[in-house]
Design a protein around this motif. Structure first.
Motif, PDB file in Angstrom:
ATOM      1  N   THR A 240       0.822  -1.227   0.000  1.00 31.91           N
ATOM      2  CA  THR A 240       0.000   0.000   0.000  1.00 31.91           C
ATOM      3  C   THR A 240       0.854   1.275   0.000  1.00 31.91           C
ATOM      4  N   VAL A 241       2.172   1.119   0.112  1.00 34.30           N
ATOM      5  CA  VAL A 241       3.038   2.288   0.245  1.00 34.30           C
ATOM      6  C   VAL A 241       3.247   2.967  -1.113  1.00 34.30           C
ATOM      7  N   HIS A 242       3.039   4.263  -1.166  1.00 34.59           N
ATOM      8  CA  HIS A 242       3.309   5.074  -2.352  1.00 34.59           C
ATOM      9  C   HIS A 242       4.100   6.296  -1.920  1.00 34.59           C
ATOM     10  N   PHE A 243       4.918   6.809  -2.820  1.00 36.31           N
ATOM     11  CA  PHE A 243       5.759   7.954  -2.486  1.00 36.31           C
ATOM     12  C   PHE A 243       4.906   9.222  -2.404  1.00 36.31           C
ATOM     13  N   THR A 244       4.959   9.887  -1.268  1.00 36.44           N
ATOM     14  CA  THR A 244       4.182  11.116  -1.062  1.00 36.44           C
ATOM     15  C   THR A 244       5.082  12.308  -0.768  1.00 36.44           C
ATOM     16  N   GLY A 245       6.369  12.095  -0.808  1.00 40.35           N
ATOM     17  CA  GLY A 245       7.301  13.148  -0.429  1.00 40.35           C
ATOM     18  C   GLY A 245       7.588  14.132  -1.548  1.00 40.35           C
ATOM     19  N   SER A 246       8.620  14.953  -1.339  1.00 40.12           N
ATOM     20  CA  SER A 246       9.044  15.947  -2.321  1.00 40.12           C
ATOM     21  C   SER A 246      10.536  15.790  -2.602  1.00 40.12           C
ATOM     22  N   VAL A 247      10.933  16.246  -3.772  1.00 40.68           N
ATOM     23  CA  VAL A 247      12.320  16.143  -4.199  1.00 40.68           C
ATOM     24  C   VAL A 247      12.784  17.505  -4.689  1.00 40.68           C
ATOM     25  N   HIS A 248      13.901  17.972  -4.174  1.00 40.92           N
ATOM     26  CA  HIS A 248      14.524  19.206  -4.640  1.00 40.92           C
ATOM     27  C   HIS A 248      15.925  18.866  -5.111  1.00 40.92           C
ATOM     28  N   ALA A 249      16.273  19.320  -6.323  1.00 43.42           N
ATOM     29  CA  ALA A 249      17.580  18.942  -6.870  1.00 43.42           C
ATOM     30  C   ALA A 249      18.115  20.043  -7.774  1.00 43.42           C
TER      31      ALA A 249
ATOM     32  N   ILE B 271      10.086   5.547   5.660  1.00 41.57           N
ATOM     33  CA  ILE B 271       9.992   4.303   4.898  1.00 41.57           C
ATOM     34  C   ILE B 271       9.922   4.578   3.400  1.00 41.57           C
ATOM     35  N   GLU B 272       9.257   5.682   3.019  1.00 40.97           N
ATOM     36  CA  GLU B 272       9.188   6.049   1.605  1.00 40.97           C
ATOM     37  C   GLU B 272      10.552   6.513   1.101  1.00 40.97           C
ATOM     38  N   ALA B 273      11.241   7.304   1.915  1.00 42.36           N
ATOM     39  CA  ALA B 273      12.553   7.802   1.511  1.00 42.36           C
ATOM     40  C   ALA B 273      13.555   6.660   1.365  1.00 42.36           C
ATOM     41  N   GLN B 274      13.478   5.700   2.262  1.00 39.28           N
ATOM     42  CA  GLN B 274      14.443   4.593   2.207  1.00 39.28           C
ATOM     43  C   GLN B 274      14.196   3.682   1.018  1.00 39.28           C
ATOM     44  N   PHE B 275      12.963   3.629   0.543  1.00 37.98           N
ATOM     45  CA  PHE B 275      12.697   2.832  -0.658  1.00 37.98           C
ATOM     46  C   PHE B 275      13.484   3.347  -1.857  1.00 37.98           C
ATOM     47  N   VAL B 276      13.589   4.675  -1.956  1.00 45.75           N
ATOM     48  CA  VAL B 276      14.234   5.262  -3.149  1.00 45.75           C
ATOM     49  C   VAL B 276      15.701   5.621  -2.912  1.00 45.75           C
TER      50      VAL B 276
END
Length: 224
Positions: free
Chosen positions: A14-23, A44-49
């Motif tokens: 059920t986990v989906h990425f909900t965070g933000s990325v700045h680069a 947990i989401e950050a560690q997946f990626v």
């Protein structure tokens, strides 16, 4: 693997990425200890990626940085990525071609990278093509004829200087007949590239082939 509880595995589905990325924008110079990409998300989401992002950033930044050094050393001369054979896998070859282009290279010999990313393509002939013919002269003539446009020919399969003489003779013959195509450059793939390039340049110039360029192909290791 049989090492995780069923309830946890069900939760992972059920986990989906909900965070933000700045680069930083690609191609931006950066320095040691300077953040280039930041992920903000539940842990947990950050560690997946995490591992995949570091994998992509490290490899392509390494290649791009090396490419920039090559561009600086080349002093405006044309540079082409021929690195597919020595890349660590098919994906690495394509991504390295992309990173080299971002670092300032002009073209790649990896056709799929050209197709995917719009990188200009540049290629030449193989040693095996020369060896498949009864004579080097015939191989050179066939390759130039089939290409139908100005192309690059390999001259260090047997004797570099002798092949340069043969190319000069072929160029003169093509000019007399005004045939389509011709020789844009000769490629040297082995030996003392600098010394051989000087000798080949003298041979070509003496035969009126001042417009024929010299391409040098060299191996550079993927070091930071």
């Amino acid at each position: 693997m049989g090492i995780f509880p069923a309830a946890f595995l069900k939760y992972l589905a059920t986990v989906h990425f909900t965070g933000s990325v700045h680069a930083m924008a690609e191609g931006t110079p950066f320095f040691a200890n300077e953040p280039i990409l930041r992920v903000t998300a539940p842990i947990i989401e950050a560690q997946f990626v995490e591992s995949r992002i570091i994998n992509l950033l490290h490899f392509q930044s390494l290649i791009a940085s090396k490419a920039v050094r090559c561009v600086m050393a080349a002093g405006g001369r044309r540079l082409v990525d021929f690195g597919m054979r020595r890349a660590h896998g098919a994906e690495a070859a394509i991504l390295a071609a992309r990173a080299s282009f971002l670092g300032g290279f002009d073209a790649t010999a990896t056709v799929l990278a050209g197709h995917r990313f719009g990188i200009p393509l540049s290629g030449t002939m193989a040693h095996s093509f020369i060896q498949a013919h009864d004579s080097e002269e015939q191989a050179l003539r066939n390759f130039i004829t089939v290409q139908g446009r100005r192309t690059s020919v390999l001259i260090d399969t047997y004797d570099t200087e002798r092949a340069a003489q043969r190319v000069a003779t072929l160029v003169a013959a093509l000019r007399q007949t005004r045939s389509a195509g011709g020789v844009q450059s000769v490629r040297i793939d082995s030996g003392d590239l600098g010394a051989q390039a000087e000798r080949v340049r003298r041979i070509l110039d003496a035969q009126g082939c001042e417009d024929v360029e010299i391409m040098l192909s060299a191996v550079w290791m993927s070091t930071p």
